[in-house]
Design an enzyme around this catalytic site. Structure first.
Site, PDB file in Angstrom:
ATOM      1  N   ASP A  25       0.833  -1.211   0.000  1.00  0.00           N
ATOM      2  CA  ASP A  25       0.000   0.000   0.000  1.00  0.00           C
ATOM      3  C   ASP A  25       0.868   1.262   0.000  1.00  0.00           C
ATOM      4  O   ASP A  25       1.998   1.247   0.496  1.00  0.00           O
ATOM      5  CB  ASP A  25      -0.919  -0.033   1.232  1.00  0.00           C
ATOM      6  CG  ASP A  25      -2.084   0.939   1.094  1.00  0.00           C
ATOM      7  OD1 ASP A  25      -2.392   1.360  -0.038  1.00  0.00           O
ATOM      8  OD2 ASP A  25      -2.682   1.275   2.133  1.00  0.00           O
ATOM      9  N   ARG A  38      -0.944   9.569  -9.648  1.00  0.00           N
ATOM     10  CA  ARG A  38      -0.972   8.379  -8.789  1.00  0.00           C
ATOM     11  C   ARG A  38      -0.409   7.138  -9.472  1.00  0.00           C
ATOM     12  O   ARG A  38       0.299   6.331  -8.859  1.00  0.00           O
ATOM     13  CB  ARG A  38      -2.423   8.061  -8.373  1.00  0.00           C
ATOM     14  CG  ARG A  38      -3.020   8.980  -7.355  1.00  0.00           C
ATOM     15  CD  ARG A  38      -4.471   8.551  -7.076  1.00  0.00           C
ATOM     16  NE  ARG A  38      -4.565   7.131  -6.758  1.00  0.00           N
ATOM     17  CZ  ARG A  38      -4.360   6.612  -5.547  1.00  0.00           C
ATOM     18  NH1 ARG A  38      -4.060   7.408  -4.529  1.00  0.00           N
ATOM     19  NH2 ARG A  38      -4.453   5.320  -5.348  1.00  0.00           N
ATOM     20  N   HIS A  42       2.203   3.289  -9.048  1.00  0.00           N
ATOM     21  CA  HIS A  42       1.974   1.866  -9.357  1.00  0.00           C
ATOM     22  C   HIS A  42       3.127   1.332 -10.213  1.00  0.00           C
ATOM     23  O   HIS A  42       3.587   0.213 -10.006  1.00  0.00           O
ATOM     24  CB  HIS A  42       0.645   1.683 -10.090  1.00  0.00           C
ATOM     25  CG  HIS A  42      -0.556   2.094  -9.290  1.00  0.00           C
ATOM     26  ND1 HIS A  42      -0.677   1.814  -7.951  1.00  0.00           N
ATOM     27  CD2 HIS A  42      -1.690   2.775  -9.629  1.00  0.00           C
ATOM     28  CE1 HIS A  42      -1.831   2.287  -7.497  1.00  0.00           C
ATOM     29  NE2 HIS A  42      -2.460   2.882  -8.501  1.00  0.00           N
ATOM     30  N   TRP A  74     -12.228  -2.144  -7.595  1.00  0.00           N
ATOM     31  CA  TRP A  74     -13.017  -1.744  -8.773  1.00  0.00           C
ATOM     32  C   TRP A  74     -13.730  -0.414  -8.526  1.00  0.00           C
ATOM     33  O   TRP A  74     -14.194   0.236  -9.457  1.00  0.00           O
ATOM     34  CB  TRP A  74     -14.077  -2.811  -9.105  1.00  0.00           C
ATOM     35  CG  TRP A  74     -13.501  -4.139  -9.464  1.00  0.00           C
ATOM     36  CD1 TRP A  74     -13.431  -5.234  -8.653  1.00  0.00           C
ATOM     37  CD2 TRP A  74     -12.917  -4.527 -10.717  1.00  0.00           C
ATOM     38  NE1 TRP A  74     -12.832  -6.277  -9.327  1.00  0.00           N
ATOM     39  CE2 TRP A  74     -12.512  -5.874 -10.592  1.00  0.00           C
ATOM     40  CE3 TRP A  74     -12.699  -3.860 -11.931  1.00  0.00           C
ATOM     41  CZ2 TRP A  74     -11.898  -6.579 -11.636  1.00  0.00           C
ATOM     42  CZ3 TRP A  74     -12.090  -4.569 -12.958  1.00  0.00           C
ATOM     43  CH2 TRP A  74     -11.700  -5.908 -12.803  1.00  0.00           C
ATOM     44  N   LEU A 136      10.682 -20.779  -4.695  1.00  0.00           N
ATOM     45  CA  LEU A 136       9.771 -19.853  -4.005  1.00  0.00           C
ATOM     46  C   LEU A 136       8.451 -19.860  -4.758  1.00  0.00           C
ATOM     47  O   LEU A 136       8.444 -19.828  -5.998  1.00  0.00           O
ATOM     48  CB  LEU A 136      10.369 -18.436  -4.024  1.00  0.00           C
ATOM     49  CG  LEU A 136       9.454 -17.271  -3.623  1.00  0.00           C
ATOM     50  CD1 LEU A 136       9.236 -17.249  -2.109  1.00  0.00           C
ATOM     51  CD2 LEU A 136      10.053 -15.924  -4.031  1.00  0.00           C
ATOM     52  N   ARG A 198      -4.849  -1.837   8.881  1.00  0.00           N
ATOM     53  CA  ARG A 198      -6.049  -2.650   8.679  1.00  0.00           C
ATOM     54  C   ARG A 198      -5.769  -3.785   7.701  1.00  0.00           C
ATOM     55  O   ARG A 198      -4.763  -3.782   7.000  1.00  0.00           O
ATOM     56  CB  ARG A 198      -7.232  -1.795   8.205  1.00  0.00           C
ATOM     57  CG  ARG A 198      -6.953  -0.954   6.965  1.00  0.00           C
ATOM     58  CD  ARG A 198      -8.197  -0.145   6.561  1.00  0.00           C
ATOM     59  NE  ARG A 198      -7.894   0.788   5.492  1.00  0.00           N
ATOM     60  CZ  ARG A 198      -7.829   2.117   5.632  1.00  0.00           C
ATOM     61  NH1 ARG A 198      -8.036   2.669   6.820  1.00  0.00           N
ATOM     62  NH2 ARG A 198      -7.553   2.890   4.608  1.00  0.00           N
TER      63      ARG A 198
HETATM   64  C1  IPE Z   1      -5.452  -2.776  -0.167  1.00  0.00           C
HETATM   65  O1  IPE Z   1      -5.095  -1.433  -0.379  1.00  0.00           O
HETATM   66  C2  IPE Z   1      -5.442  -3.529  -1.447  1.00  0.00           C
HETATM   67  C3  IPE Z   1      -4.169  -3.634  -2.161  1.00  0.00           C
HETATM   68  C4  IPE Z   1      -3.004  -3.229  -1.757  1.00  0.00           C
HETATM   69  C5  IPE Z   1      -4.245  -4.284  -3.425  1.00  0.00           C
HETATM   70  P1  IPE Z   1      -6.185  -0.293  -0.460  1.00  0.00           P
HETATM   71  O2  IPE Z   1      -5.458   0.984  -0.585  1.00  0.00           O
HETATM   72  O3  IPE Z   1      -7.189  -0.602  -1.519  1.00  0.00           O
HETATM   73  O4  IPE Z   1      -6.921  -0.415   0.952  1.00  0.00           O
HETATM   74  P2  IPE Z   1      -7.894   0.598   1.704  1.00  0.00           P
HETATM   75  O5  IPE Z   1      -8.977   0.978   0.736  1.00  0.00           O
HETATM   76  O6  IPE Z   1      -7.084   1.792   2.092  1.00  0.00           O
HETATM   77  O7  IPE Z   1      -8.370  -0.161   2.898  1.00  0.00           O
HETATM   78  C1  IPE Z   2      -1.684   0.214  -3.359  1.00  0.00           C
HETATM   79  O1  IPE Z   2      -1.427   1.571  -3.373  1.00  0.00           O
HETATM   80  C2  IPE Z   2      -1.905  -0.348  -4.745  1.00  0.00           C
HETATM   81  C3  IPE Z   2      -3.282  -0.797  -5.006  1.00  0.00           C
HETATM   82  C4  IPE Z   2      -4.281  -0.789  -4.162  1.00  0.00           C
HETATM   83  C5  IPE Z   2      -3.545  -1.298  -6.336  1.00  0.00           C
HETATM   84  P1  IPE Z   2      -2.611   2.622  -3.349  1.00  0.00           P
HETATM   85  O2  IPE Z   2      -3.006   2.921  -4.761  1.00  0.00           O
HETATM   86  O3  IPE Z   2      -3.712   2.167  -2.472  1.00  0.00           O
HETATM   87  O4  IPE Z   2      -1.892   3.883  -2.736  1.00  0.00           O
HETATM   88  P2  IPE Z   2      -2.502   4.893  -1.660  1.00  0.00           P
HETATM   89  O5  IPE Z   2      -2.966   4.087  -0.499  1.00  0.00           O
HETATM   90  O6  IPE Z   2      -3.635   5.610  -2.336  1.00  0.00           O
HETATM   91  O7  IPE Z   2      -1.367   5.794  -1.355  1.00  0.00           O
HETATM   92 MG    MG Z   3      -4.128   2.411  -0.516  1.00  0.00          MG
END
Ligand code: IPE
Ligand code: IPE
Ligand code: MG
Length: 260
Positions: A25, A38, A42, A74, A136, A198
């Site tokens: 995350d 953003r 990724h 989604w 792995l 979380r």
């Molecule tokens: C959790 O991250 C899912 C992934 C890393 C793929 P999110 O950024 O979607 O989680 P929330 O919405 O903050 O809980």
């Molecule tokens: C995790 O990073 C990647 C995915 C959920 C696909 P985020 O895109 O959730 O990044 P933040 O949490 O918005 O910084």
């Molecule tokens: Mg996130």
């Protein structure tokens, strides 16, 4: 099936976790901090995936499971979702040869029905190509949700009963056999980068006795050293699985086996 339930039997533990599961995350915030879109986060996140896979293979971790896209992701803007799909395809196409050459077995878990046929075919080919590798096991959780996993396992149990024409025994082992990661032991160590504390619908069933490690580091900055810190923290934990500390001491185990 490698899976054994930590609530049915106490698993063996070692200083190096056999199975690490990571919520990657903070990609978006990493990019926003740099005044980048953003999605640039990724893209950089893929480099961090490569580093994590290499570091885990080097340290003798047997299973690495990465949350790439949740069943709730989604809900993001369409452009970000399409970007993530394209990135998944290009990363898989580009990396699969190298993963295979390094003895890494790839598995993808999640509700793949929602993906294009092209993506599903690519996943099938990558899994088949690497199926016999043993160094792995890298699992990518894509359109994965812990609740989905529990629901689909339940559905399979019910279908099994219907096919048998009689009720089937429902116990933890029979149920867990249908979970999408029945081929892996439960995670020893769960890592979440990006500062949130979380579970976000990740491996709900399998995390029952997993050690949790949270770090504020954004995923694109999570490197081999950062992984080393997480593993060092894990090595200091006392995993009791419901027992007392005294029961874990070697002399108490010896005492048990001595004749009275
Ligand atoms: C959790 O991250 C899912 C992934 C890393 C793929 P999110 O950024 O979607 O989680 P929330 O919405 O903050 O809980
Ligand atoms: C995790 O990073 C990647 C995915 C959920 C696909 P985020 O895109 O959730 O990044 P933040 O949490 O918005 O910084
Ligand atoms: Mg996130």
């Amino acid at each position: 099936m490698t899976y054994t339930s930590s609530t049915v039997r106490v698993p063996e533990v070692a200083a190096v976790p056999r199975h690490i599961a990571i919520i990657m995350d903070g990609n978006g915030r990493w990019a926003t901090q740099r005044r980048l879109p953003r999605v640039a986060g990724h893209t950089r996140g893929v480099d961090a995936v490569r580093a994590a896979v290499e570091a885990c293979a080097r340290r003798g971790v047997e299973y690495l499971t990465l949350f790439a896209f949740s069943s709730e992701n989604w809900r993001r803007p369409n452009e970000e979702v399409s970007f993530l799909m394209r990135l998944f395809v290009t990363a898989l196409e580009r990396e699969i040869g190298k993963l295979h050459a390094n003895g890494i077995r790839l598995r993808v878990v999640g509700d793949l029905e929602r993906f294009d046929e092209k993506i599903r075919d690519l996943i099938r080919r990558a899994e088949t190509k690497t199926a016999r590798n043993t160094r792995l096991t890298l699992t990518i959780a894509a359109n994965y949700g812990g609740r989905w996993d529990i629901m689909q396992a339940t559905r399979k149990l019910v279908e099994q009963a219907a096919a048998a024409g009689k009720p089937v025994e429902v116990n933890e082992d029979a149920f867990a056999e249908h979970l999408s990661m029945a081929y892996a032991p439960e995670p020893d160590l769960f890592i979440r980068t990006g500062g949130e504390r979380r579970v976000s619908n990740f491996l709900l069933w399998q995390l029952a006795y997993t050690e949790f490690y949270f770090t504020d580091t954004f995923w694109p900055d999570f490197d081999a050293d950062a992984l080393g810190h997480a593993i060092a923290s894990y090595a200091e934990r006392e995993r009791r699985f419901g027992r007392t500390s005294a029961q874990l001491e070697p002399q108490s185990q010896n005492a048990d086996s001595l004749p009275c």
